[in-house]
Scaffold this motif. Sequence first.
Motif, PDB file in Angstrom:
ATOM      1  N   ASP A 164       1.275  -8.144  10.784  1.00 25.50           N
ATOM      2  CA  ASP A 164       2.288  -7.092  10.340  1.00 25.50           C
ATOM      3  C   ASP A 164       2.786  -7.347   8.815  1.00 25.50           C
ATOM      4  O   ASP A 164       3.308  -8.413   8.773  1.00 25.50           O
ATOM      5  N   LEU A 165       2.793  -6.411   8.018  1.00 22.61           N
ATOM      6  CA  LEU A 165       3.016  -6.513   6.583  1.00 22.61           C
ATOM      7  C   LEU A 165       4.121  -5.385   6.303  1.00 22.61           C
ATOM      8  O   LEU A 165       3.794  -4.384   6.193  1.00 22.61           O
ATOM      9  N   ALA A 166       5.022  -5.981   5.175  1.00 18.23           N
ATOM     10  CA  ALA A 166       5.837  -4.927   4.396  1.00 18.23           C
ATOM     11  C   ALA A 166       5.926  -5.511   3.007  1.00 18.23           C
ATOM     12  O   ALA A 166       6.141  -6.582   2.835  1.00 18.23           O
ATOM     13  N   VAL A 167       5.336  -4.545   1.924  1.00 14.01           N
ATOM     14  CA  VAL A 167       5.261  -4.884   0.766  1.00 14.01           C
ATOM     15  C   VAL A 167       6.139  -3.847  -0.148  1.00 14.01           C
ATOM     16  O   VAL A 167       6.011  -2.748  -0.244  1.00 14.01           O
ATOM     17  N   LYS A 168       7.013  -4.572  -0.863  1.00 14.32           N
ATOM     18  CA  LYS A 168       7.675  -3.654  -1.726  1.00 14.32           C
ATOM     19  C   LYS A 168       6.840  -3.440  -3.100  1.00 14.32           C
ATOM     20  O   LYS A 168       6.283  -4.369  -3.722  1.00 14.32           O
ATOM     21  N   CYS A 169       6.692  -2.201  -3.515  1.00 15.82           N
ATOM     22  CA  CYS A 169       6.059  -1.957  -4.720  1.00 15.82           C
ATOM     23  C   CYS A 169       6.767  -0.889  -5.686  1.00 15.82           C
ATOM     24  O   CYS A 169       7.817  -0.410  -5.200  1.00 15.82           O
ATOM     25  N   MET A 204      -7.648   0.880  -1.858  1.00 15.14           N
ATOM     26  CA  MET A 204      -7.669  -0.441  -1.263  1.00 15.14           C
ATOM     27  C   MET A 204      -7.413  -1.001   0.270  1.00 15.14           C
ATOM     28  O   MET A 204      -7.420  -1.920   0.653  1.00 15.14           O
ATOM     29  N   GLY A 205      -7.681   0.227   1.169  1.00 10.55           N
ATOM     30  CA  GLY A 205      -7.611   0.143   2.485  1.00 10.55           C
ATOM     31  C   GLY A 205      -6.425   0.365   3.149  1.00 10.55           C
ATOM     32  O   GLY A 205      -6.533   0.079   4.477  1.00 10.55           O
ATOM     33  N   PHE A 206      -5.335   0.557   2.703  1.00 13.69           N
ATOM     34  CA  PHE A 206      -4.303   0.738   3.038  1.00 13.69           C
ATOM     35  C   PHE A 206      -3.888   2.062   3.866  1.00 13.69           C
ATOM     36  O   PHE A 206      -4.250   3.127   3.623  1.00 13.69           O
ATOM     37  N   GLU A 233       2.222   3.369   6.366  1.00  9.23           N
ATOM     38  CA  GLU A 233       3.170   4.099   6.139  1.00  9.23           C
ATOM     39  C   GLU A 233       3.900   3.800   4.876  1.00  9.23           C
ATOM     40  O   GLU A 233       4.228   2.770   4.340  1.00  9.23           O
ATOM     41  N   VAL A 234       4.092   4.906   3.785  1.00  8.15           N
ATOM     42  CA  VAL A 234       4.717   4.573   2.604  1.00  8.15           C
ATOM     43  C   VAL A 234       6.124   5.177   2.535  1.00  8.15           C
ATOM     44  O   VAL A 234       6.264   6.225   2.773  1.00  8.15           O
ATOM     45  N   GLU A 235       7.054   4.519   2.410  1.00 15.96           N
ATOM     46  CA  GLU A 235       8.563   4.634   2.279  1.00 15.96           C
ATOM     47  C   GLU A 235       9.085   4.545   0.878  1.00 15.96           C
ATOM     48  O   GLU A 235       8.783   3.580   0.233  1.00 15.96           O
ATOM     49  N   ILE A 236       9.442   5.988   0.543  1.00 14.56           N
ATOM     50  CA  ILE A 236      10.285   5.888  -0.855  1.00 14.56           C
ATOM     51  C   ILE A 236      11.718   5.952  -0.494  1.00 14.56           C
ATOM     52  O   ILE A 236      12.176   6.786   0.042  1.00 14.56           O
ATOM     53  N   THR A 237      12.493   4.876  -1.226  1.00  7.90           N
ATOM     54  CA  THR A 237      13.803   4.783  -1.006  1.00  7.90           C
ATOM     55  C   THR A 237      14.714   4.991  -2.276  1.00  7.90           C
ATOM     56  O   THR A 237      14.404   4.436  -3.273  1.00  7.90           O
ATOM     57  N   SER A 238      15.804   5.774  -2.109  1.00  9.17           N
ATOM     58  CA  SER A 238      16.476   6.078  -3.207  1.00  9.17           C
ATOM     59  C   SER A 238      17.970   5.611  -2.855  1.00  9.17           C
ATOM     60  O   SER A 238      18.439   5.575  -1.700  1.00  9.17           O
ATOM     61  N   TRP A 239      18.675   5.042  -3.988  1.00 10.89           N
ATOM     62  CA  TRP A 239      20.112   4.693  -3.539  1.00 10.89           C
ATOM     63  C   TRP A 239      20.857   4.847  -5.082  1.00 10.89           C
ATOM     64  O   TRP A 239      20.131   4.912  -6.231  1.00 10.89           O
ATOM     65  N   ALA A 240      22.034   5.298  -4.868  1.00  4.68           N
ATOM     66  CA  ALA A 240      23.001   5.647  -5.919  1.00  4.68           C
ATOM     67  C   ALA A 240      22.290   6.709  -6.912  1.00  4.68           C
ATOM     68  O   ALA A 240      22.298   6.342  -8.254  1.00  4.68           O
ATOM     69  N   CYS A 265       7.921   1.040  -0.395  1.00  7.16           N
ATOM     70  CA  CYS A 265       7.678   0.000   0.653  1.00  7.16           C
ATOM     71  C   CYS A 265       6.462   0.410   1.382  1.00  7.16           C
ATOM     72  O   CYS A 265       6.609   1.255   2.117  1.00  7.16           O
ATOM     73  N   LEU A 266       5.578  -0.452   1.471  1.00  8.11           N
ATOM     74  CA  LEU A 266       4.364  -0.303   2.367  1.00  8.11           C
ATOM     75  C   LEU A 266       4.470  -1.056   3.650  1.00  8.11           C
ATOM     76  O   LEU A 266       4.952  -2.130   3.601  1.00  8.11           O
ATOM     77  N   TRP A 267       4.373   0.003   4.731  1.00 10.26           N
ATOM     78  CA  TRP A 267       4.669  -0.561   6.042  1.00 10.26           C
ATOM     79  C   TRP A 267       3.226  -0.581   6.829  1.00 10.26           C
ATOM     80  O   TRP A 267       2.619   0.690   6.913  1.00 10.26           O
ATOM     81  N   SER A 268       2.585  -1.673   7.409  1.00 10.67           N
ATOM     82  CA  SER A 268       1.320  -1.591   7.964  1.00 10.67           C
ATOM     83  C   SER A 268       1.620  -0.996   9.275  1.00 10.67           C
ATOM     84  O   SER A 268       2.748  -0.710   9.546  1.00 10.67           O
ATOM     85  N   PRO A 269       0.373  -0.564   9.900  1.00  9.33           N
ATOM     86  CA  PRO A 269       0.580   0.187  11.280  1.00  9.33           C
ATOM     87  C   PRO A 269       1.394  -0.318  12.403  1.00  9.33           C
ATOM     88  O   PRO A 269       2.056   0.276  12.885  1.00  9.33           O
ATOM     89  N   GLY A 270       1.470  -1.685  12.311  1.00  8.55           N
ATOM     90  CA  GLY A 270       2.203  -2.219  13.230  1.00  8.55           C
ATOM     91  C   GLY A 270       3.666  -2.283  12.988  1.00  8.55           C
ATOM     92  O   GLY A 270       4.551  -2.362  14.021  1.00  8.55           O
ATOM     93  N   LEU A 271       4.196  -1.846  11.908  1.00  5.74           N
ATOM     94  CA  LEU A 271       5.592  -1.893  11.654  1.00  5.74           C
ATOM     95  C   LEU A 271       6.061  -0.621  11.284  1.00  5.74           C
ATOM     96  O   LEU A 271       7.178  -0.232  11.306  1.00  5.74           O
ATOM     97  N   GLY A 272       4.980   0.482  10.987  1.00  2.00           N
ATOM     98  CA  GLY A 272       5.388   1.726  10.569  1.00  2.00           C
ATOM     99  C   GLY A 272       5.490   2.622  11.827  1.00  2.00           C
ATOM    100  O   GLY A 272       5.366   2.130  13.096  1.00  2.00           O
ATOM    101  N   GLU A 273       5.737   3.899  11.868  1.00  2.00           N
ATOM    102  CA  GLU A 273       5.952   4.951  12.974  1.00  2.00           C
ATOM    103  C   GLU A 273       4.844   5.516  13.118  1.00  2.00           C
ATOM    104  O   GLU A 273       3.871   6.117  12.213  1.00  2.00           O
ATOM    105  N   SER A 274       4.366   5.643  14.277  1.00  2.00           N
ATOM    106  CA  SER A 274       3.181   6.417  14.448  1.00  2.00           C
ATOM    107  C   SER A 274       3.181   7.663  14.066  1.00  2.00           C
ATOM    108  O   SER A 274       3.989   8.646  14.357  1.00  2.00           O
TER     109      SER A 274
END
Length: 412
Positions: free
Chosen positions: A211-216, A228-230, A233-240, A247-256
Amino acid sequence: MAPGGAQGLVLQRDDHRSEALLKFTLDDVAYLTSDEGVAALADVAALPSLDGVRDVAVVRERHAARAPVLIETTLLRRRAVAKLPDAGQWLFTDEALQQATAEPVAAHRALRLAGRVVHDVTCSVGADLAALRRTAAEVVGSDLDPVRVAMARHNLGGEVLICRADALHPVTRDAAVVADPARRSEGRRRFDPREYMPALDDLLEVCSDRDLAVKCAPGIDFDALGDMGFRGEVEITSWAGSVREACLWSPGLGESGVTRRATVLDTGEQLTDAEDSDCEVGPVGRWIVDPDGAVVRAGLVRHYAARHGLWQLDPEIAYLSGDTVPPGVRGFEVIEELAFTEKALRQALSVHDCGVLEILVRGVNVNPDELRRRLRLRGTVSLSVVITRIGAGANARRRAFICRSVPVAASI
């Protein structure tokens, strides 16, 4: 080399930031965490600015060869306040601070890993570890840079196991892996994820069974991720008001069923591509809404419109319109629409007694700052103008919408 790891200090001024051309050493870290170093840092921190020759000379006179690391650490701590408000006594390198995750963003990511055993394989000086230790069942940190490992141990106060290790040669098993590959080297940004350190494709391969989460970087090419085989889930986060990361969330950490997510920490709203995206295209209504950058970058503008009962002005442009404004969002109330030319806009703004103008542009090649200067406004009213393209090809029309900007608290 003299104690302190540097012969001298060169300060450069750029947009009110001070950067030292300085490489920290393990000796520097040992000094800065000693009783003598802590007292010296307190002495330097008492100086009001450190942006003048006189202040630098005072530090040199009092602390001799240790002056460079004392000045740099003090300046970095002052810069860190906006990102990491509780890190007042932390140690940083310049590049580590630039890449450090802002505390609210790190806290959000840590919540998605609550209750898990987590290994941060590129822990740097510990910004993500600080958030993970509050939510994870157990946390381990590692980094290849011995100086950053030493800084992280100081910053986390011994509460997290931190070791020196290569992210591409795992030293844990079963733990969920968190990684934040370096995207800068000696001040130069790396835009190709294959040039990250470690390279993203190598990291995905090594952790293919974890299970992998990568900040990009938020501008990462989604198509390149697929190459690259990913497949997660790709999550785009904003603040302020600013897009902070992908953030790349592998299938085991992302939402189906979810491949893209937008998270707007300012409002607490999340949106995914599993939701309805059916929205109309039509003429402008009472309000124009400029969706948050996370929504736009994640490609979820239509989903956002469908959720809030809005419609698009053009199917290829991110501006939305509606008769109401979504909660917690700034709205632009349309008071006049016109075909966009500088002459026509100048005349209309004169009629509205405009003296201060905010300019928003999409789909049209207009530089807001240059246009504002050419308009030569002399009025007393503050207004906004939304300039965009409606239609495509031979049917494309440049339109300007003069608006009253309504603050979030007053949005209707």
